[in-house]
Write a protein that holds these residues in place. Sequence first.
Motif, PDB file in Angstrom:
ATOM      1  N   TRP A  81      39.640  42.532  50.280  1.00 36.71           N
ATOM      2  CA  TRP A  81      40.260  43.690  49.645  1.00 36.71           C
ATOM      3  C   TRP A  81      39.168  44.696  49.269  1.00 36.71           C
ATOM      4  O   TRP A  81      38.090  44.310  48.792  1.00 36.71           O
ATOM      5  CB  TRP A  81      41.033  43.280  48.389  1.00 36.71           C
ATOM      6  CG  TRP A  81      42.194  42.381  48.691  1.00 36.71           C
ATOM      7  CD1 TRP A  81      42.860  42.284  49.871  1.00 36.71           C
ATOM      8  CD2 TRP A  81      42.798  41.425  47.804  1.00 36.71           C
ATOM      9  NE1 TRP A  81      43.872  41.328  49.782  1.00 36.71           N
ATOM     10  CE2 TRP A  81      43.852  40.798  48.516  1.00 36.71           C
ATOM     11  CE3 TRP A  81      42.583  41.044  46.489  1.00 36.71           C
ATOM     12  CZ2 TRP A  81      44.661  39.813  47.956  1.00 36.71           C
ATOM     13  CZ3 TRP A  81      43.390  40.067  45.917  1.00 36.71           C
ATOM     14  CH2 TRP A  81      44.425  39.460  46.648  1.00 36.71           C
ATOM     15  N   ALA A  82      39.488  45.996  49.426  1.00 28.98           N
ATOM     16  CA  ALA A  82      38.484  47.025  49.142  1.00 28.98           C
ATOM     17  C   ALA A  82      37.977  46.912  47.704  1.00 28.98           C
ATOM     18  O   ALA A  82      36.775  46.954  47.448  1.00 28.98           O
ATOM     19  CB  ALA A  82      39.082  48.400  49.406  1.00 28.98           C
ATOM     20  N   TRP A  83      38.888  46.742  46.751  1.00 24.55           N
ATOM     21  CA  TRP A  83      38.425  46.681  45.340  1.00 24.55           C
ATOM     22  C   TRP A  83      37.648  45.404  45.049  1.00 24.55           C
ATOM     23  O   TRP A  83      36.877  45.345  44.090  1.00 24.55           O
ATOM     24  CB  TRP A  83      39.587  46.875  44.368  1.00 24.55           C
ATOM     25  CG  TRP A  83      40.649  45.802  44.373  1.00 24.55           C
ATOM     26  CD1 TRP A  83      41.795  45.805  45.118  1.00 24.55           C
ATOM     27  CD2 TRP A  83      40.674  44.588  43.602  1.00 24.55           C
ATOM     28  NE1 TRP A  83      42.529  44.668  44.866  1.00 24.55           N
ATOM     29  CE2 TRP A  83      41.869  43.917  43.937  1.00 24.55           C
ATOM     30  CE3 TRP A  83      39.808  44.007  42.670  1.00 24.55           C
ATOM     31  CZ2 TRP A  83      42.219  42.686  43.377  1.00 24.55           C
ATOM     32  CZ3 TRP A  83      40.158  42.782  42.098  1.00 24.55           C
ATOM     33  CH2 TRP A  83      41.352  42.125  42.453  1.00 24.55           C
ATOM     34  N   ARG A  85      35.220  44.414  46.595  1.00 23.80           N
ATOM     35  CA  ARG A  85      33.793  44.633  46.881  1.00 23.80           C
ATOM     36  C   ARG A  85      33.162  45.540  45.832  1.00 23.80           C
ATOM     37  O   ARG A  85      31.999  45.866  45.927  1.00 23.80           O
ATOM     38  CB  ARG A  85      33.643  45.253  48.283  1.00 23.80           C
ATOM     39  CG  ARG A  85      33.793  44.233  49.400  1.00 23.80           C
ATOM     40  CD  ARG A  85      33.359  44.815  50.736  1.00 23.80           C
ATOM     41  NE  ARG A  85      34.265  45.870  51.175  1.00 23.80           N
ATOM     42  CZ  ARG A  85      35.342  45.658  51.933  1.00 23.80           C
ATOM     43  NH1 ARG A  85      35.607  44.446  52.350  1.00 23.80           N
ATOM     44  NH2 ARG A  85      36.123  46.649  52.294  1.00 23.80           N
ATOM     45  N   ARG A  86      33.976  45.982  44.856  1.00 23.14           N
ATOM     46  CA  ARG A  86      33.427  46.892  43.826  1.00 23.14           C
ATOM     47  C   ARG A  86      33.286  46.122  42.523  1.00 23.14           C
ATOM     48  O   ARG A  86      34.282  45.818  41.859  1.00 23.14           O
ATOM     49  CB  ARG A  86      34.343  48.109  43.673  1.00 23.14           C
ATOM     50  CG  ARG A  86      34.544  48.762  45.027  1.00 23.14           C
ATOM     51  CD  ARG A  86      34.849  50.235  45.064  1.00 23.14           C
ATOM     52  NE  ARG A  86      34.693  51.004  43.879  1.00 23.14           N
ATOM     53  CZ  ARG A  86      35.515  52.017  43.566  1.00 23.14           C
ATOM     54  NH1 ARG A  86      36.525  52.307  44.358  1.00 23.14           N
ATOM     55  NH2 ARG A  86      35.303  52.732  42.489  1.00 23.14           N
ATOM     56  N   ARG A  88      32.557  46.694  39.505  1.00 21.46           N
ATOM     57  CA  ARG A  88      33.213  47.185  38.283  1.00 21.46           C
ATOM     58  C   ARG A  88      34.698  46.800  38.272  1.00 21.46           C
ATOM     59  O   ARG A  88      35.244  46.370  37.259  1.00 21.46           O
ATOM     60  CB  ARG A  88      33.099  48.711  38.226  1.00 21.46           C
ATOM     61  CG  ARG A  88      32.201  49.226  37.112  1.00 21.46           C
ATOM     62  CD  ARG A  88      32.129  50.727  37.227  1.00 21.46           C
ATOM     63  NE  ARG A  88      33.420  51.346  36.907  1.00 21.46           N
ATOM     64  CZ  ARG A  88      33.745  51.772  35.681  1.00 21.46           C
ATOM     65  NH1 ARG A  88      32.888  51.663  34.703  1.00 21.46           N
ATOM     66  NH2 ARG A  88      34.935  52.302  35.453  1.00 21.46           N
ATOM     67  N   LEU A  89      35.325  46.971  39.431  1.00 21.64           N
ATOM     68  CA  LEU A  89      36.760  46.664  39.511  1.00 21.64           C
ATOM     69  C   LEU A  89      36.998  45.163  39.427  1.00 21.64           C
ATOM     70  O   LEU A  89      37.973  44.708  38.839  1.00 21.64           O
ATOM     71  CB  LEU A  89      37.350  47.253  40.809  1.00 21.64           C
ATOM     72  CG  LEU A  89      37.343  48.783  40.860  1.00 21.64           C
ATOM     73  CD1 LEU A  89      37.968  49.295  42.142  1.00 21.64           C
ATOM     74  CD2 LEU A  89      38.072  49.371  39.642  1.00 21.64           C
ATOM     75  N   VAL A  90      36.061  44.390  40.019  1.00 19.66           N
ATOM     76  CA  VAL A  90      36.203  42.929  39.933  1.00 19.66           C
ATOM     77  C   VAL A  90      36.061  42.489  38.476  1.00 19.66           C
ATOM     78  O   VAL A  90      36.812  41.632  37.994  1.00 19.66           O
ATOM     79  CB  VAL A  90      35.186  42.213  40.846  1.00 19.66           C
ATOM     80  CG1 VAL A  90      35.206  40.710  40.614  1.00 19.66           C
ATOM     81  CG2 VAL A  90      35.483  42.514  42.314  1.00 19.66           C
ATOM     82  N   TYR A  93      39.260  43.170  36.770  1.00 19.28           N
ATOM     83  CA  TYR A  93      40.245  42.147  37.175  1.00 19.28           C
ATOM     84  C   TYR A  93      40.034  40.852  36.382  1.00 19.28           C
ATOM     85  O   TYR A  93      40.981  40.255  35.873  1.00 19.28           O
ATOM     86  CB  TYR A  93      40.138  41.923  38.693  1.00 19.28           C
ATOM     87  CG  TYR A  93      40.496  40.536  39.187  1.00 19.28           C
ATOM     88  CD1 TYR A  93      41.822  40.109  39.236  1.00 19.28           C
ATOM     89  CD2 TYR A  93      39.507  39.655  39.624  1.00 19.28           C
ATOM     90  CE1 TYR A  93      42.147  38.845  39.692  1.00 19.28           C
ATOM     91  CE2 TYR A  93      39.822  38.393  40.082  1.00 19.28           C
ATOM     92  CZ  TYR A  93      41.144  37.980  40.120  1.00 19.28           C
ATOM     93  OH  TYR A  93      41.457  36.718  40.562  1.00 19.28           O
TER      94      TYR A  93
END
Length: 343
Positions: A81-83, A85-86, A88-90, A93
């Motif tokens: 998933w694109a997020w 790999r980020r 901050r977003l992980v 989550y």
Amino acid sequence: MKSTPDLPVYPPQRLRTLSLGTRWPSAVFVPQIAVLALLVSWLLAPAALEHLMYLPLLVSTVLFGIPHGALDHRVPGRMGWAWGRRPRLVRLYLLGYALLAAATLGGWRLAPDAVYWGFLLVSLLHWGQGDLHHLEAVQGRGRAGPWSAPLTLLARGSLPILLPLLVFPDWFARLAAGLHRVFGVPVPSGPLLSGPVTAALAAALVVLLLAYVADTLVSSRAVLQELGETGMLLAVFALVPAPLSIGLYFSLWHAWRHLGRLLTLPAGPQAGAASVRRLALDLLPITVIALGMLAALYVWAAPRVQGTETFAALYLALIAALTLPHALLVALMDLPALRVAGD
Ligand SMILES: CC1=C(/C=C/C(C)=C/C=C/C(C)=C/C=O)C(C)(C)CCC1
Ligand SMILES: [Fe+2]
């Protein structure tokens, strides 16, 4: 595009990858063998198993039960998933995951009845979804119509939750009482379900199962295998007391199948599917943390834990808390398959 029984939701290449992903093809039958073994053992020697009621559930702390959710922190990355790999977003989550689990845990003190019923409903949906995914991705089940997937999910999820609730309501009431006790809230008296509600749920279950069987005849590519498997689940949950049957199902059916699925995810940017050893090592840290949480909960609740049954209730409170974010994540994993149906 409309799916037909001849067109599985997953393309043949994915079917092959998934069924060979374990490199030990017979591993795919472990759930059926385990359930059959429990059923036969119970029919032959119920007295011997009476003393081991909570054993499968307690074993699930280390064998497959807790570990099957212990990769959730890496799933977004491994799913590509694109997020995922980020960083901050992980992190966001993970924060959401932890907050949801903490809120559920706190909920046991504030609204234990709502959390209890909510947990049973989430269990039904999550276990049903796990089986639906397996049937479609590994056994090549198709969808004869838009009702096929929801029907399968509800029917296969009802077998390990709704059926034992109707046949063994006392075990469910004991678990509810244990949960109230360990969280220090007044234990409710009286049966969990009234007569009319039990009758309505039983009728709904019969209709659901009949509709599911009818759909299986047209949607499944392995009708005998799927109906045989369903019949076995029906027998085990109707005959074997809930702690034994649900405890075994959790580890050796649901968690086993989910771990098989995790094995098929790429383990790194260049790597192919994870090996069993690699996956086991990946699962270790979060499993240890979860066991630490169980130990902390136990230290907190120790004065109110009176034996195996109340300890099982405490463990269940933790599983319920972890299951809510886990079930949401697995639902996200299955979103593409849902879209196939909607196309
Ligand atoms: C009712 C009942 C039980 C229910 C367990 C459940 C419902 C577990 C669900 C776990 C999930 C959903 C894990 C995540 O995948 C016990 C404790 C076996 C004991 C006796 C009665
Ligand atoms: Fe799960």
